[in-house]
Motif scaffolding. Structure first.
Motif, PDB file in Angstrom:
ATOM      1  N   PHE A  83       1.705 -12.528  -8.477  1.00 25.40           N
ATOM      2  CA  PHE A  83       1.852 -12.326  -7.377  1.00 25.40           C
ATOM      3  C   PHE A  83       2.736 -11.210  -6.094  1.00 25.40           C
ATOM      4  N   ARG A  84       3.767 -11.043  -7.163  1.00 24.09           N
ATOM      5  CA  ARG A  84       4.882 -10.286  -6.489  1.00 24.09           C
ATOM      6  C   ARG A  84       4.101  -8.550  -7.128  1.00 24.09           C
ATOM      7  N   LEU A  85       3.472  -8.458  -7.834  1.00 24.05           N
ATOM      8  CA  LEU A  85       2.653  -7.280  -7.983  1.00 24.05           C
ATOM      9  C   LEU A  85       1.947  -6.195  -7.257  1.00 24.05           C
ATOM     10  N   PRO A  86       1.011  -7.240  -6.012  1.00 24.77           N
ATOM     11  CA  PRO A  86       0.058  -6.887  -5.359  1.00 24.77           C
ATOM     12  C   PRO A  86       1.232  -6.649  -4.130  1.00 24.77           C
ATOM     13  N   LEU A  87       2.276  -7.363  -3.582  1.00 22.87           N
ATOM     14  CA  LEU A  87       2.932  -6.941  -2.903  1.00 22.87           C
ATOM     15  C   LEU A  87       3.969  -5.974  -2.293  1.00 22.87           C
ATOM     16  N   SER A  88       3.736  -4.978  -3.383  1.00 17.96           N
ATOM     17  CA  SER A  88       4.316  -3.927  -3.861  1.00 17.96           C
ATOM     18  C   SER A  88       3.515  -2.789  -3.745  1.00 17.96           C
ATOM     19  N   LEU A  89       2.012  -3.326  -4.584  1.00 11.16           N
ATOM     20  CA  LEU A  89       1.323  -2.626  -4.277  1.00 11.16           C
ATOM     21  C   LEU A  89       0.695  -1.832  -2.671  1.00 11.16           C
ATOM     22  N   LEU A  90       0.533  -3.015  -1.706  1.00 11.73           N
ATOM     23  CA  LEU A  90       0.319  -3.707  -0.359  1.00 11.73           C
ATOM     24  C   LEU A  90       1.524  -2.638   0.580  1.00 11.73           C
ATOM     25  N   ASP A  91       2.746  -2.893  -0.046  1.00 10.47           N
ATOM     26  CA  ASP A  91       4.139  -2.589   0.350  1.00 10.47           C
ATOM     27  C   ASP A  91       4.029  -0.943   0.811  1.00 10.47           C
ATOM     28  N   PHE A  92       3.609  -0.017  -0.571  1.00  5.03           N
ATOM     29  CA  PHE A  92       3.600   1.638  -0.994  1.00  5.03           C
ATOM     30  C   PHE A  92       2.655   1.895  -0.297  1.00  5.03           C
ATOM     31  N   THR A  93       0.909   0.782  -0.268  1.00  4.19           N
ATOM     32  CA  THR A  93       0.143   1.355   0.661  1.00  4.19           C
ATOM     33  C   THR A  93      -0.152   1.767   1.949  1.00  4.19           C
ATOM     34  N   PHE A  94       1.063   0.268   2.355  1.00  2.00           N
ATOM     35  CA  PHE A  94       0.683  -0.167   3.758  1.00  2.00           C
ATOM     36  C   PHE A  94       1.798   1.594   4.245  1.00  2.00           C
ATOM     37  N   ARG A  95       2.574   1.582   4.620  1.00  2.24           N
ATOM     38  CA  ARG A  95       3.533   2.879   5.455  1.00  2.24           C
ATOM     39  C   ARG A  95       3.211   4.436   4.703  1.00  2.24           C
ATOM     40  N   THR A 278      10.513 -10.296 -11.346  1.00  5.86           N
ATOM     41  CA  THR A 278      11.463  -8.817 -10.644  1.00  5.86           C
ATOM     42  C   THR A 278      10.863  -6.981 -11.642  1.00  5.86           C
ATOM     43  N   LEU A 279      10.108  -7.422 -12.528  1.00  8.16           N
ATOM     44  CA  LEU A 279       9.316  -6.183 -13.499  1.00  8.16           C
ATOM     45  C   LEU A 279       8.229  -6.143 -12.806  1.00  8.16           C
ATOM     46  N   PHE A 280       7.767  -7.365 -12.822  1.00  9.83           N
ATOM     47  CA  PHE A 280       6.409  -7.027 -11.328  1.00  9.83           C
ATOM     48  C   PHE A 280       6.509  -6.519 -10.541  1.00  9.83           C
ATOM     49  N   GLN A 281       7.760  -6.695  -9.642  1.00 17.86           N
ATOM     50  CA  GLN A 281       7.390  -5.726  -8.154  1.00 17.86           C
ATOM     51  C   GLN A 281       7.965  -4.768  -8.704  1.00 17.86           C
ATOM     52  N   PHE A 282       8.559  -4.076  -9.641  1.00 16.69           N
ATOM     53  CA  PHE A 282       9.145  -2.941  -9.662  1.00 16.69           C
ATOM     54  C   PHE A 282       7.601  -2.073 -10.968  1.00 16.69           C
ATOM     55  N   VAL A 283       7.041  -2.444 -11.649  1.00 14.74           N
ATOM     56  CA  VAL A 283       5.329  -2.272 -12.226  1.00 14.74           C
ATOM     57  C   VAL A 283       4.608  -1.582 -10.916  1.00 14.74           C
ATOM     58  N   GLY A 284       4.295  -2.863  -9.999  1.00 13.68           N
ATOM     59  CA  GLY A 284       3.538  -2.252  -8.396  1.00 13.68           C
ATOM     60  C   GLY A 284       4.195  -1.212  -8.032  1.00 13.68           C
ATOM     61  N   TYR A 285       5.560  -0.787  -7.588  1.00 15.57           N
ATOM     62  CA  TYR A 285       5.994  -0.047  -7.285  1.00 15.57           C
ATOM     63  C   TYR A 285       5.617   1.576  -8.112  1.00 15.57           C
ATOM     64  N   ALA A 286       5.681   0.923  -9.339  1.00 14.88           N
ATOM     65  CA  ALA A 286       5.419   2.551  -9.783  1.00 14.88           C
ATOM     66  C   ALA A 286       4.089   2.413 -10.017  1.00 14.88           C
ATOM     67  N   ALA A 287       3.169   1.654 -10.338  1.00 12.13           N
ATOM     68  CA  ALA A 287       1.816   2.141  -9.939  1.00 12.13           C
ATOM     69  C   ALA A 287       1.382   2.343  -9.003  1.00 12.13           C
ATOM     70  N   THR A 288       1.963   2.382  -7.586  1.00 14.45           N
ATOM     71  CA  THR A 288       0.918   2.698  -6.803  1.00 14.45           C
ATOM     72  C   THR A 288       0.827   4.468  -6.351  1.00 14.45           C
ATOM     73  N   PRO A 289       1.761   5.416  -6.941  1.00 16.86           N
ATOM     74  CA  PRO A 289       1.956   6.703  -7.066  1.00 16.86           C
ATOM     75  C   PRO A 289       1.094   7.045  -8.291  1.00 16.86           C
ATOM     76  N   LEU A 290       0.508   6.446  -9.309  1.00 18.53           N
ATOM     77  CA  LEU A 290      -0.407   6.244 -10.815  1.00 18.53           C
ATOM     78  C   LEU A 290      -1.924   6.254  -9.893  1.00 18.53           C
ATOM     79  N   LEU A 291      -1.564   5.856  -9.000  1.00 16.66           N
ATOM     80  CA  LEU A 291      -3.275   5.239  -8.395  1.00 16.66           C
ATOM     81  C   LEU A 291      -3.954   6.514  -7.200  1.00 16.66           C
ATOM     82  N   ASN A 292      -2.642   6.913  -6.531  1.00 22.45           N
ATOM     83  CA  ASN A 292      -2.649   8.214  -5.700  1.00 22.45           C
ATOM     84  C   ASN A 292      -3.008   9.209  -6.794  1.00 22.45           C
ATOM     85  N   ILE A 293      -2.615   9.423  -7.892  1.00 25.28           N
ATOM     86  CA  ILE A 293      -2.786  10.428  -8.520  1.00 25.28           C
ATOM     87  C   ILE A 293      -3.909  10.564  -9.310  1.00 25.28           C
ATOM     88  N   GLY A 294      -4.615   9.165  -9.561  1.00 26.97           N
ATOM     89  CA  GLY A 294      -5.665   9.503 -10.295  1.00 26.97           C
ATOM     90  C   GLY A 294      -7.052   8.876  -8.591  1.00 26.97           C
TER      91      GLY A 294
END
Length: 392
Positions: A83-95, A278-294
């Motif tokens: 559940f922590r993974l989408p929280l990070s993705l939402l955070d770095f997309t919303f801002r 915490t691992l899922f948290q940072f995976v979500g933060y790292a996945a956001t720019p990768l999705l943006n690039i794709g």
């Protein structure tokens, strides 16, 4: 003096028995102290006849120590941490959407947006205390943390989707799609000898006809159009931002963090659980720019469509994680209420916090770390736009 010694010993034994009974009713944290006093009483001959004071805690009327809980299953651990993974993705997309969607596309001024954000976050600070207290006092058959997540997180996803898709959801915020700038068909022909003069002549004609501004001039009407959003723009921004902030962070993440602390009493198991989280948290933060690039490879010229696709992908993953958390994680029942413990007023509680020097050092470390961690995500969009963007 010798005749008073048995009476004095009997009085001491009565005091010790009374203390043992009080500690026995106090619960498991005092059990070891009560047992020590009882063994001391037994050693000095103060036990009851036939029992020698060796009755267990349950026989004394106190609560028996509960059996150790079985370790968390792999499914429960994974469902909680996922559940922590989408929280990070939402955070770095919303801002970044605040800048890309609301400032660049809808024309909201940065000063007005900053004022609205400050007001909303000030109110949300007070809401956090209320949610924490309400969650502690909630008693349902589903637990006291999961009901908040079950109700608040879907509202947060709805606010997130409307916030990111504000130009195209029919809230009265849509604007006409701008025409492509003139002379773009000549940009790719600058490698030929005649390409640069033709591009120059085309740009000069466009400037004379008023289709584009000169490089050293900004039209006042252009500034006015960008800064005009009306009260409707401010209303929808404040409403959607406040709803997302309250439902995603306050009403969902506060009970979510408390739920993790209550899933196990084992120090090692809890450390492992929060390490995986915490691992899922940072995976979500790292996945956001990768999705943006794709997505940028497909929608490089349309940021509104890019963020719409990003919101759809992140929202779908968030729904999956939300359903998995509710279905696969079972809350522990709350501890029974101890009416002998009196509530501590707010002023003594604050004094105890201020007297805790290790906690004050932690707060002093946390404040600059929070500011530094928030800076890159807030400045990334401005850096790319103003320092890395190619001139058309």
């Amino acid at each position: 003096m010798q005749t008073d010694e048995p009476r004095l010993q009997g009085g001491c034994r009565a005091v010790v028995r009374r203390l043992v009974s009080v500690l026995g009713r106090g619960g498991a944290p005092h059990g070891s102290m009560a047992d020590t006093l009882e063994l001391s009483l037994k050693h000095h001959g103060g036990g009851d006849d036939g029992n020698n004071g060796a009755a267990p805690a349950a026989a004394r009327g106190g609560r028996a120590v509960s059996a150790a809980r079985p370790p968390l299953s792999a499914g429960s651990r994974l469902a909680y941490c996922f559940f922590r993974l989408p929280l990070s993705l939402l955070d770095f997309t919303f801002r970044p959407a605040r800048q890309v969607i609301w400032v660049d596309t809808l024309g909201q001024t940065l000063s007005l947006q900053a004022s609205l954000i400050s007001a909303v976050k000030s109110l949300d600070l007070l809401l956090g205390f209320t949610v924490g207290k309400a969650s502690d006092n909630t008693r349902t058959r589903w637990g006291r943390r999961k009901p908040f997540i079950a109700v608040a997180f879907p509202l947060a996803l709805l606010a997130f989707f409307l916030f990111v898709n504000a130009p195209s959801v029919g809230l009265g915020l849509a604007r006409a799609k701008p025409r492509p700038p003139p002379c773009t068909h000549l940009v790719l022909n600058t490698s030929s000898p005649a390409g640069c003069p033709a591009l120059k002549d085309c740009l000069e004609r466009a400037m004379q006809q008023g289709e584009i501004d000169r490089f050293d001039f900004t039209s006042p009407s252009r500034v006015a159009s960008l800064q005009s959003g009306g009260w409707q723009l401010s209303f929808w921004f404040a409403l959607l931002y406040a709803t997302y902030l309250a439902c995603a962070y306050t009403c969902s993440q506060i009970p979510y963090d408390a739920l993790g602390m209550e899933l196990t009493d084992s120090y090692d198991e809890r450390s492992s659980l929060f390490g995986l989280k915490t691992l899922f948290q940072f995976v979500g933060y790292a996945a956001t720019p990768l999705l943006n690039i794709g997505l940028s490879a497909l929608l490089a010229d349309d940021l509104v469509a890019l963020y719409s696709m990003l919101a759809l992908a992140v929202g779908s993953l968030a729904v999956l994680a939300w359903a998995s958390l509710l279905c696969n994680v079972v809350e522990r029942p709350p501890p029974p209420e101890d009416h002998t413990i009196l509530p501590v007023p707010i002023v003594p509680s604050a004094r105890r916090v201020l007297a805790n020097k290790p906690y004050l050092v932690y707060l002093l470390m946390k404040m600059p770390l929070s500011l530094v961690s928030l800076m890159p995500s807030n400045l990334a969009a401005l850096w790319v736009k103003h320092n890395m963007a190619l001139e058309a």
